[in-house]
Design a protein around this motif. Structure first.
Motif, PDB file in Angstrom:
ATOM      1  N   UNK A   1     -49.053   9.196  15.545  1.00 48.26           N
ATOM      2  CA  UNK A   1     -47.870   8.591  16.180  1.00 48.26           C
ATOM      3  C   UNK A   1     -46.820   8.245  15.127  1.00 48.26           C
ATOM      4  N   UNK A   2     -47.269   7.636  14.020  1.00 52.47           N
ATOM      5  CA  UNK A   2     -46.326   7.258  12.963  1.00 52.47           C
ATOM      6  C   UNK A   2     -45.669   8.492  12.363  1.00 52.47           C
ATOM      7  N   UNK A   3     -46.463   9.510  12.053  1.00 49.78           N
ATOM      8  CA  UNK A   3     -45.898  10.707  11.427  1.00 49.78           C
ATOM      9  C   UNK A   3     -44.922  11.420  12.361  1.00 49.78           C
ATOM     10  N   UNK A   4     -45.222  11.457  13.656  1.00 51.58           N
ATOM     11  CA  UNK A   4     -44.311  12.105  14.595  1.00 51.58           C
ATOM     12  C   UNK A   4     -43.001  11.346  14.692  1.00 51.58           C
ATOM     13  N   UNK A   5     -43.067  10.016  14.663  1.00 50.78           N
ATOM     14  CA  UNK A   5     -41.845   9.216  14.695  1.00 50.78           C
ATOM     15  C   UNK A   5     -41.025   9.422  13.438  1.00 50.78           C
TER      16      UNK A   5
END
Length: 200
Positions: free
Chosen positions: A192-196
């Motif tokens: 989730x963090x990397x996609x954001x």
């Protein structure tokens, strides 16, 4: 004929031998699982994000990028050696914790160094193309990822042994299931963090 009553012939029994270990509180199990959750987050933010940046943004050939990152897997047999080391040679009086902390510091530092080399590799490719200098940067990146893998082995194997040391057969399955479930939680959080980050 005399009977030798020395301690060598009749060793003193260990007062803790045969006694069950105290049960591990549920909160402590989740606290131990934070380590695995951190590994899950790190695996996405370092390996996944660096791989995508190198190939999509910096135009590093996929074979070079994947080969450099895969070096952390080539050194994974060192886990056996580090496990034996933590059994036989305690550091600062601790068989497991010292190895876990030292490995943790080293592999997070290696991840930071890897990012700096990735930027230098990308800058070299943009200025001069993929020439000898870029190959040197790629080789250095592969060495850093090999160090990352060694540090990860030095930390994760003693941590697994620590879980075995602090638990008994009655609560070990519960402890292992919680700890490894939190690894999956960390992977989801890292994704989730990397996609954001990458969509900004």
């Amino acid at each position: 004929m005399t009977i030798d009553n020395s301690s060598e012939q009749f060793p003193t029994p260990n007062p803790l031998e045969g006694k069950p270990l105290p049960p591990i509180p549920l909160l402590t199990m989740f606290r131990l699982g934070l380590y695995q959750m951190g590994l899950g987050i790190m695996s996405l933010l370092t390996l996944g994000v660096i791989n995508r940046i190198m190939i999509d943004e910096l135009k590093v050939p996929a074979l070079i990028a994947a080969g450099a990152i895969a070096m952390h897997q080539f050194v994974s047999p060192a886990r056996i050696w580090f496990g034996q080391m933590s059994d036989a040679k305690p550091l600062w009086g601790y068989h497991r914790s010292s190895y876990v902390w030292i490995g943790l510091i080293l592999f997070t530092s290696a991840a930071f160094l890897a990012m700096q080399v990735v930027w230098q590799l990308g800058a070299s490719i943009q200025v001069n193309g993929f020439n000898g200098i870029a190959y040197l940067w790629a080789g250095l990146l592969a060495l850093i990822f090999a160090g990352y893998g060694l540090a990860l082995s030095a930390s994760s194997t003693p941590f697994t042994a620590l879980l075995f040391d602090v638990s008994d057969e009655e609560n070990r399955s519960k402890l292992i299931s919680i700890v490894w479930s939190m690894l999956m939680v960390g992977i989801v959080i890292g994704a989730i963090i990397s996609s954001k980050i990458l969509h900004r």
